[in-house]
Design an enzyme around this catalytic site. Structure first.
Site, short mmCIF file in Angstrom:
data_model
loop_
_atom_site.label_atom_id
_atom_site.label_comp_id
_atom_site.label_asym_id
_atom_site.label_seq_id
_atom_site.Cartn_x
_atom_site.Cartn_y
_atom_site.Cartn_z
CB THR A 58 -1.05 -0.02 1.18
OG1 THR A 58 -1.74 0.85 1.22
CG2 THR A 58 -0.50 -0.03 2.55
CE LYS A 62 -1.76 0.43 -3.57
NZ LYS A 62 -2.97 0.87 -3.76
CG ASN A 84 -3.12 -4.46 -5.01
OD1 ASN A 84 -2.89 -5.36 -5.96
ND2 ASN A 84 -4.21 -4.28 -4.58
CG ASP A 99 -5.55 -1.22 -5.48
OD1 ASP A 99 -6.02 -1.94 -4.30
OD2 ASP A 99 -4.64 -0.35 -5.28
N GLY A 124 -7.02 12.45 -8.73
CA GLY A 124 -5.58 11.94 -8.08
C GLY A 124 -5.07 10.86 -9.33
CB ALA A 125 -2.46 10.97 -11.29
N GLY A 127 -0.98 5.72 -6.98
CA GLY A 127 -0.90 4.51 -7.07
C GLY A 127 -2.40 3.88 -7.13
N GLY A 237 -14.59 3.58 0.65
CA GLY A 237 -13.77 2.58 -0.03
C GLY A 237 -13.64 1.28 0.78
P1 NDP Z 1 -0.36 8.04 -3.58
O1 NDP Z 1 0.63 8.52 -2.46
O2 NDP Z 1 0.20 7.06 -4.56
O3 NDP Z 1 -1.16 9.31 -4.37
C1 NDP Z 1 -1.85 10.13 -3.80
C2 NDP Z 1 -2.57 11.14 -4.39
O4 NDP Z 1 -3.26 12.25 -3.71
C3 NDP Z 1 -1.64 11.85 -5.65
O5 NDP Z 1 -2.62 11.99 -6.59
C4 NDP Z 1 -1.33 13.28 -4.99
O6 NDP Z 1 -1.27 14.48 -5.89
C5 NDP Z 1 -2.68 13.45 -4.32
N1 NDP Z 1 -2.71 14.40 -3.21
C6 NDP Z 1 -2.23 14.09 -2.02
N2 NDP Z 1 -2.50 15.20 -1.22
C7 NDP Z 1 -3.37 16.20 -1.87
C8 NDP Z 1 -3.83 17.51 -1.59
N3 NDP Z 1 -3.81 18.04 -0.57
N4 NDP Z 1 -4.78 18.19 -2.76
C9 NDP Z 1 -4.93 17.13 -3.98
N5 NDP Z 1 -4.13 16.06 -4.11
C10 NDP Z 1 -3.65 15.72 -3.29
O7 NDP Z 1 -1.50 7.32 -2.83
P2 NDP Z 1 -2.40 6.12 -3.21
O8 NDP Z 1 -2.94 6.44 -4.59
O9 NDP Z 1 -2.02 4.65 -3.00
O10 NDP Z 1 -4.01 6.28 -2.15
C11 NDP Z 1 -4.76 7.36 -2.38
C12 NDP Z 1 -5.96 6.88 -1.55
O11 NDP Z 1 -6.67 5.72 -1.93
C13 NDP Z 1 -5.44 6.96 -0.14
O12 NDP Z 1 -6.31 7.64 0.89
C14 NDP Z 1 -5.83 5.23 0.03
O13 NDP Z 1 -5.96 4.95 1.35
C15 NDP Z 1 -6.84 5.16 -0.58
N6 NDP Z 1 -6.71 3.77 -1.41
C16 NDP Z 1 -8.08 2.89 -0.88
C17 NDP Z 1 -7.94 1.44 -1.36
C18 NDP Z 1 -9.12 0.67 -0.95
O14 NDP Z 1 -9.12 -0.51 -1.21
N7 NDP Z 1 -10.25 1.23 -0.55
C19 NDP Z 1 -6.80 0.95 -2.15
C20 NDP Z 1 -5.75 1.97 -2.42
C21 NDP Z 1 -5.85 3.10 -1.91
P3 NDP Z 1 0.12 14.72 -6.36
O15 NDP Z 1 0.46 13.42 -7.50
O16 NDP Z 1 0.14 16.04 -7.07
O17 NDP Z 1 1.32 14.20 -5.19
#
Ligand code: NDP
Length: 277
Positions: A58, A62, A84, A99, A124-125, A127, A237
């Site tokens: 996680t 990833k 994952n 996922d 968001g973009a 993992g 989620g």
């Molecule tokens: P990552 O760290 O890979 O990506 C984080 C993302 O959030 C990026 O796009 C980042 O933008 C953006 N971001 C962070 N802070 C801000 C902010 N203040 N304003 C705008 N954008 C922001 O995390 P993951 O993709 O792995 O996880 C994302 C979410 O999904 C988490 O909350 C995680 O818990 C949840 N999740 C849930 C799952 C489930 O099974 N329910 C499975 C996997 C994840 P930037 O690129 O600009 O930094």
């Protein structure tokens, strides 16, 4: 007895050990599954030292897990550029990404949504977004608009999707002119270390569904916005978490567990849950 683990940071509140213990009990499989805290610098060492036969990966690991597989990844992990689920074999680690399938199963089977021809906004973009985007496209959505704080990551995700006609990257400040969406997905981790920039109400309407990939407290701000914007459904989620875990379990043990009872158990306690995997 075989050993499994979830790696990430922070990981203390992960629900994966509880979910996999319930699946193992249901299937009559003797295994243990623990949560191991590891940041990017310590991930490879912690994985090697753990002795696990398989692992869930996680945030924020990833993409590192993908690299660790040296190209031995499933087609869906390849499209996501993120892993994952790790499986150990005689040659080392193989990677997969459950996922996207987990989200699609939760939306279509648990919530009865028809994703075909839907106009979808993905915030968001990272993992998680990279995992769910290909699965949404495969589920027959009409179009996917990816908006990310760092625009280059949104563009990279869209390029990797190989769907130039259906997938589009947009800047955050374009949101006010993007019209209404059928499905709006918050795949950011904004609620962990800040907050999402304000979202225009015009993005959603009375037939829209909003999904936050987080759950518990972390999902509250986006789902509150969705209700205020008039969305028909506001989904967190938790269901995706259980479904992606079931897919990982099936990869490791060759049988897919029944998920409804585990989901019901976690839902009953979801107010106390703070993080998603
Ligand atoms: P990552 O760290 O890979 O990506 C984080 C993302 O959030 C990026 O796009 C980042 O933008 C953006 N971001 C962070 N802070 C801000 C902010 N203040 N304003 C705008 N954008 C922001 O995390 P993951 O993709 O792995 O996880 C994302 C979410 O999904 C988490 O909350 C995680 O818990 C949840 N999740 C849930 C799952 C489930 O099974 N329910 C499975 C996997 C994840 P930037 O690129 O600009 O930094």
């Amino acid at each position: 007895m075989k050993h499994y683990a979830v790696f990430g940071s922070p990981i203390a509140h992960s629900q994966s050990p509880r979910i996999h213990a319930a699946f193992a009990k249901q299937a009559g499989i003797a295994m243990d599954y623990v949560a191991i805290e590891a940041d990017l610098d310590h991930f490879a060492g912690a994985l090697a030292a753990s002795g696990v036969a398989g692992a869930n990966i996680t945030l924020p690991l990833k993409e590192a897990a993908f690299a660790l597989c040296n190209g031995r990844v499933s087609a869906r992990a390849q499209r996501a550029g993120a892993v994952n689920t790790l499986l150990r074999d005689a040659h080392g680690w193989r990677g997969d990404n459950t996922d996207g399938l987990g989200l699609v199963r939760d939306l279509t089977e648990r919530h009865g949504l028809d994703l075909r021809q839907r106009r979808v906004l993905l915030l968001g973009a990272g993992g998680a977004a990279r995992g769910v985007a290909p699965a949404l496209l495969d589920a027959g959505i009409h179009s996917l608009y990816v908006v990310n704080r760092s625009p280059a990551r949104a563009e990279a995700l869209v390029d990797a999707s190989g769907e130039p006609d259906r997938a589009h990257a947009r800047a955050w400040d374009a949101l006010p002119t993007m019209g209404e969406f059928d499905l709006l997905i918050n795949a950011t981790s904004a609620s962990r270390g800040g907050s999402l920039p304000a979202l225009p109400m015009a993005l959603a309407g009375p037939r829209s569904t909003a999904v936050d990939l987080s759950y518990g407290e972390a999902a509250v701000p986006f789902l509150a916005w969705a209700r205020a914007a008039g969305c028909q459904h506001a989904i967190d989620g938790l269901g995706m978490l259980v479904e992606q875990a079931a897919e990982s379990f099936a990869l490791w043990h060759g049988q897919r567990p029944e998920t409804d009872a585990v989901f019901a158990d976690l839902s009953g306690r979801s107010d106390a849950l703070r993080t998603a995997d």
